[in-house]
Design a protein around this motif. Structure first.
Motif, PDB file in Angstrom:
ATOM      1  N   VAL A 106       0.847  -1.230   0.510  1.00 11.70           N
ATOM      2  CA  VAL A 106      -0.036  -0.412   0.156  1.00 11.70           C
ATOM      3  C   VAL A 106       0.633   1.265  -0.045  1.00 11.70           C
ATOM      4  CG1 VAL A 106      -1.603   1.373   1.013  1.00 11.70           C
ATOM      5  CG2 VAL A 106      -1.874  -0.848   1.202  1.00 11.70           C
ATOM      6  N   VAL A 107       0.718   2.092  -0.594  1.00 10.23           N
ATOM      7  CA  VAL A 107       1.529   3.188  -1.011  1.00 10.23           C
ATOM      8  C   VAL A 107       1.164   4.320   0.254  1.00 10.23           C
ATOM      9  CG1 VAL A 107       2.205   5.301  -2.116  1.00 10.23           C
ATOM     10  CG2 VAL A 107       1.777   3.089  -3.278  1.00 10.23           C
ATOM     11  N   CYS A 108       1.695   4.540   1.117  1.00 10.65           N
ATOM     12  CA  CYS A 108       1.342   5.760   2.371  1.00 10.65           C
ATOM     13  C   CYS A 108       2.562   6.940   1.842  1.00 10.65           C
ATOM     14  CB  CYS A 108       1.160   4.608   3.728  1.00 10.65           C
ATOM     15  SG  CYS A 108       0.339   4.149   3.684  1.00 10.65           S
ATOM     16  N   GLY A 109       3.708   6.951   2.218  1.00 12.59           N
ATOM     17  CA  GLY A 109       4.400   7.961   1.630  1.00 12.59           C
ATOM     18  C   GLY A 109       4.457   7.685   0.072  1.00 12.59           C
ATOM     19  N   VAL A 110       4.581   8.722  -0.520  1.00 14.72           N
ATOM     20  CA  VAL A 110       5.265   8.586  -2.011  1.00 14.72           C
ATOM     21  C   VAL A 110       6.292   9.105  -2.261  1.00 14.72           C
ATOM     22  CG1 VAL A 110       4.421  10.561  -3.906  1.00 14.72           C
ATOM     23  CG2 VAL A 110       2.967  10.598  -2.398  1.00 14.72           C
ATOM     24  N   GLY A 111       6.674   8.344  -2.988  1.00 14.46           N
ATOM     25  CA  GLY A 111       7.761   7.766  -3.870  1.00 14.46           C
ATOM     26  C   GLY A 111       8.652   9.132  -4.961  1.00 14.46           C
ATOM     27  N   TYR A 112       9.602   8.834  -5.124  1.00 15.07           N
ATOM     28  CA  TYR A 112      10.260   9.958  -6.447  1.00 15.07           C
ATOM     29  C   TYR A 112       9.710   9.489  -7.849  1.00 15.07           C
ATOM     30  CZ  TYR A 112      13.254  12.468  -3.319  1.00 15.07           C
ATOM     31  OH  TYR A 112      14.423  13.394  -3.059  1.00 15.07           O
ATOM     32  N   ASP A 113       9.187   8.560  -7.588  1.00 18.42           N
ATOM     33  CA  ASP A 113       9.074   7.816  -9.145  1.00 18.42           C
ATOM     34  C   ASP A 113       7.418   8.084  -9.191  1.00 18.42           C
ATOM     35  OD1 ASP A 113       7.816   6.071  -7.339  1.00 18.42           O
ATOM     36  OD2 ASP A 113       7.662   4.136  -8.250  1.00 18.42           O
ATOM     37  N   ARG A 114       6.203   7.661  -8.404  1.00 24.81           N
ATOM     38  CA  ARG A 114       5.190   8.650  -7.932  1.00 24.81           C
ATOM     39  C   ARG A 114       4.897   9.416  -8.162  1.00 24.81           C
ATOM     40  NH1 ARG A 114       0.833   4.497  -7.586  1.00 24.81           N
ATOM     41  NH2 ARG A 114       1.927   2.640  -7.010  1.00 24.81           N
ATOM     42  N   ALA A 115       5.655  10.383  -7.541  1.00 24.07           N
ATOM     43  CA  ALA A 115       5.093  12.154  -7.691  1.00 24.07           C
ATOM     44  C   ALA A 115       5.686  12.934  -9.061  1.00 24.07           C
ATOM     45  CB  ALA A 115       6.644  12.677  -6.602  1.00 24.07           C
ATOM     46  N   ALA A 116       7.030  12.258  -9.913  1.00 24.13           N
ATOM     47  CA  ALA A 116       6.875  12.391 -10.794  1.00 24.13           C
ATOM     48  C   ALA A 116       5.946  12.556 -11.740  1.00 24.13           C
ATOM     49  CB  ALA A 116       8.438  12.034 -11.238  1.00 24.13           C
ATOM     50  N   SER A 117       4.815  11.176 -12.000  1.00 25.98           N
ATOM     51  CA  SER A 117       3.866  10.830 -12.553  1.00 25.98           C
ATOM     52  C   SER A 117       2.903  11.283 -12.070  1.00 25.98           C
ATOM     53  CB  SER A 117       3.509   9.162 -12.814  1.00 25.98           C
ATOM     54  OG  SER A 117       3.192   9.208 -11.378  1.00 25.98           O
ATOM     55  N   ALA A 118       2.872  11.761 -10.635  1.00 23.87           N
ATOM     56  CA  ALA A 118       1.830  12.935 -10.843  1.00 23.87           C
ATOM     57  C   ALA A 118       2.037  14.568 -10.662  1.00 23.87           C
ATOM     58  CB  ALA A 118       1.640  12.989  -8.665  1.00 23.87           C
ATOM     59  N   GLY A 119       2.805  14.054 -11.306  1.00 25.06           N
ATOM     60  CA  GLY A 119       2.823  16.247 -12.000  1.00 25.06           C
ATOM     61  C   GLY A 119       3.479  16.836 -10.984  1.00 25.06           C
ATOM     62  N   GLU A 120       3.428  18.156 -11.225  1.00 23.64           N
ATOM     63  CA  GLU A 120       4.521  19.108 -10.734  1.00 23.64           C
ATOM     64  C   GLU A 120       3.599  19.748  -9.283  1.00 23.64           C
ATOM     65  OE1 GLU A 120       5.564  24.186 -10.759  1.00 23.64           O
ATOM     66  OE2 GLU A 120       4.358  23.058 -12.437  1.00 23.64           O
ATOM     67  N   SER A 121       2.228  19.952  -9.084  1.00 23.63           N
ATOM     68  CA  SER A 121       1.418  19.404  -7.440  1.00 23.63           C
ATOM     69  C   SER A 121       2.504  18.272  -7.007  1.00 23.63           C
ATOM     70  CB  SER A 121       0.119  19.158  -7.847  1.00 23.63           C
ATOM     71  OG  SER A 121      -0.058  18.127  -8.762  1.00 23.63           O
ATOM     72  N   ALA A 122       3.248  17.485  -6.867  1.00 25.60           N
ATOM     73  CA  ALA A 122       3.216  16.587  -6.315  1.00 25.60           C
ATOM     74  C   ALA A 122       4.596  16.565  -6.078  1.00 25.60           C
ATOM     75  CB  ALA A 122       3.251  15.042  -6.271  1.00 25.60           C
ATOM     76  N   THR A 123       5.212  17.026  -7.099  1.00 22.16           N
ATOM     77  CA  THR A 123       7.142  17.156  -6.760  1.00 22.16           C
ATOM     78  C   THR A 123       7.435  18.685  -5.983  1.00 22.16           C
ATOM     79  OG1 THR A 123       6.633  17.979  -9.263  1.00 22.16           O
ATOM     80  CG2 THR A 123       6.754  15.758  -9.008  1.00 22.16           C
ATOM     81  N   ARG A 124       6.859  19.453  -6.493  1.00 14.47           N
ATOM     82  CA  ARG A 124       6.881  20.882  -5.371  1.00 14.47           C
ATOM     83  C   ARG A 124       7.221  21.523  -4.588  1.00 14.47           C
ATOM     84  NH1 ARG A 124       2.485  22.825  -5.798  1.00 14.47           N
ATOM     85  NH2 ARG A 124       2.416  23.697  -8.507  1.00 14.47           N
ATOM     86  N   HIS A 125       7.312  20.286  -3.962  1.00  9.84           N
ATOM     87  CA  HIS A 125       8.031  20.489  -2.249  1.00  9.84           C
ATOM     88  C   HIS A 125       8.495  19.063  -1.821  1.00  9.84           C
ATOM     89  CE1 HIS A 125       6.581  24.232  -2.125  1.00  9.84           C
ATOM     90  NE2 HIS A 125       5.529  24.655  -2.319  1.00  9.84           N
ATOM     91  N   HIS A 126       8.641  17.976  -2.361  1.00  8.14           N
ATOM     92  CA  HIS A 126       8.368  17.081  -2.695  1.00  8.14           C
ATOM     93  C   HIS A 126      10.266  16.246  -2.195  1.00  8.14           C
ATOM     94  CE1 HIS A 126       9.533  12.215  -3.289  1.00  8.14           C
ATOM     95  NE2 HIS A 126       8.246  12.145  -2.976  1.00  8.14           N
ATOM     96  N   ASP A 127      11.360  15.897  -1.511  1.00 10.57           N
ATOM     97  CA  ASP A 127      11.927  16.316  -0.339  1.00 10.57           C
ATOM     98  C   ASP A 127      12.249  14.896   0.334  1.00 10.57           C
ATOM     99  OD1 ASP A 127      14.857  16.737  -0.539  1.00 10.57           O
ATOM    100  OD2 ASP A 127      14.230  18.097   0.969  1.00 10.57           O
ATOM    101  N   LEU A 128      12.849  13.652  -0.304  1.00 15.21           N
ATOM    102  CA  LEU A 128      12.840  12.516   1.133  1.00 15.21           C
ATOM    103  C   LEU A 128      14.493  12.585   1.088  1.00 15.21           C
ATOM    104  CD1 LEU A 128      10.977   9.881  -0.982  1.00 15.21           C
ATOM    105  CD2 LEU A 128      10.055  10.890   0.764  1.00 15.21           C
ATOM    106  N   ARG A 129      14.908  12.677   2.358  1.00 13.30           N
ATOM    107  CA  ARG A 129      16.495  12.669   2.756  1.00 13.30           C
ATOM    108  C   ARG A 129      17.076  11.653   2.684  1.00 13.30           C
ATOM    109  NH1 ARG A 129      16.539  18.107   4.960  1.00 13.30           N
ATOM    110  NH2 ARG A 129      15.471  19.370   3.564  1.00 13.30           N
ATOM    111  N   VAL A 130      16.541  10.629   3.658  1.00 12.86           N
ATOM    112  CA  VAL A 130      17.452  10.141   4.523  1.00 12.86           C
ATOM    113  C   VAL A 130      16.295   8.831   4.722  1.00 12.86           C
ATOM    114  CG1 VAL A 130      19.711  10.777   4.482  1.00 12.86           C
ATOM    115  CG2 VAL A 130      18.509  10.252   6.585  1.00 12.86           C
ATOM    116  N   VAL A 131      16.609   7.471   4.800  1.00 15.62           N
ATOM    117  CA  VAL A 131      16.817   5.865   5.251  1.00 15.62           C
ATOM    118  C   VAL A 131      18.030   5.907   5.960  1.00 15.62           C
ATOM    119  CG1 VAL A 131      15.804   4.033   5.100  1.00 15.62           C
ATOM    120  CG2 VAL A 131      14.778   5.627   3.376  1.00 15.62           C
TER     121      VAL A 131
END
Length: 245
Positions: free
Chosen positions: A161-186
């Motif tokens: 189940v996708v809860c937190g959005v990853g880089y690939d899904r943010a990119a496919s959703a467009g600018e509204s999802a990528t504008r502030h999307h910033d996964l730092r570290v695990v």
């Protein structure tokens, strides 16, 4: 594997993980730090007490702390400086002035995170805490993850189940999802991973003292078991210039 770092009797693996979590907030300045779990909470406090004195911490209920007490200290040690009720947290989330470190029950190579359910959505094998605020966190402000047990149960090819959005899904959703999307570290009990690759695929940034890159891969393979349902795992991309094992 010993839980002491590099065989030392003075520094434990837990303490190494606290430092690694603290480093996630380095350079953030006056941001609201929202750590989930004991190790991340200790890490946020360590960051504030050392290199990030302006980091903002809450009491976990509805107020901001002026001091930096221990994680399990008595309530009387808290020095509260401002009221931050739950409804106001969303204002902070939407402003982007927050860095959360959530736990990931499952996470894939692009940072999609699952804390909701394991197995088929219609009939899951295990019900977890639910999606919670993970989608809004990941598209509005910096997000990091803490994985207490580095194994293929956590690092999967595809999350259930996708809860937190990853880089690939943010990119496919467009600018509204990528504008502030910033996964730092695990941060895990073995290593620190990040997404600083051309396609934002997760890579191995560093291993903890006493751990090698081969150990990280061997642990994943060791627990690979059809019976345990841990058949999906991946090896993080090695750092640039390093040969993968």
């Amino acid at each position: 594997m010993s839980e002491s770092a590099g065989g030392s009797q003075d520094v434990t693996r837990a303490e190494v993980c606290v430092v690694a979590c603290a480093e996630a907030w380095r350079g953030d300045g006056e941001l609201l730090a929202s750590p989930f779990g004991t190790i991340p909470s200790a890490g946020a406090r360590l960051a504030r007490l050392t290199f990030e004195p302006d980091l903002v911490l809450t009491d976990g209920e509805g107020a901001l702390m002026a001091n930096t007490p221990g994680v399990s200290g008595p309530r009387g040690e808290l020095l509260l400086e401002a009221w931050l009720p739950y409804r106001r947290v969303f204002d902070v989330v939407w402003s982007g002035r927050r860095h959360v470190m959530m736990i990931a029950t499952q996470i894939d190579r692009y940072g999609n995170q699952n804390i909701s359910a394991i197995g088929d959505w219609a009939k899951p094998k295990a019900q977890l805490v639910g999606v919670r605020g993970a989608p809004g966190n990941t598209v509005n402000h910096p997000t990091s993850y803490w994985v207490p047990s580095h194994s293929p149960r956590a690092f999967v090819e595809h999350v259930d189940v996708v809860c937190g959005v990853g880089y690939d899904r943010a990119a496919s959703a467009g600018e509204s999802a990528t504008r502030h999307h910033d996964l730092r570290v695990v941060v895990t009990n073995l290593a620190v991973l990040d997404f600083e690759t051309p396609d934002h695929a997760m890579r191995l940034r560093s291993v903890h003292p006493g751990v090698s890159a081969a150990d990280v891969q061997r642990v994943a393979k060791q627990y690979l078991s059809e019976e345990q349902g841990t058949t999906g795992w991946f090896v993080p991309t090695p750092q640039a210039g390093e040969k993968g094992s």
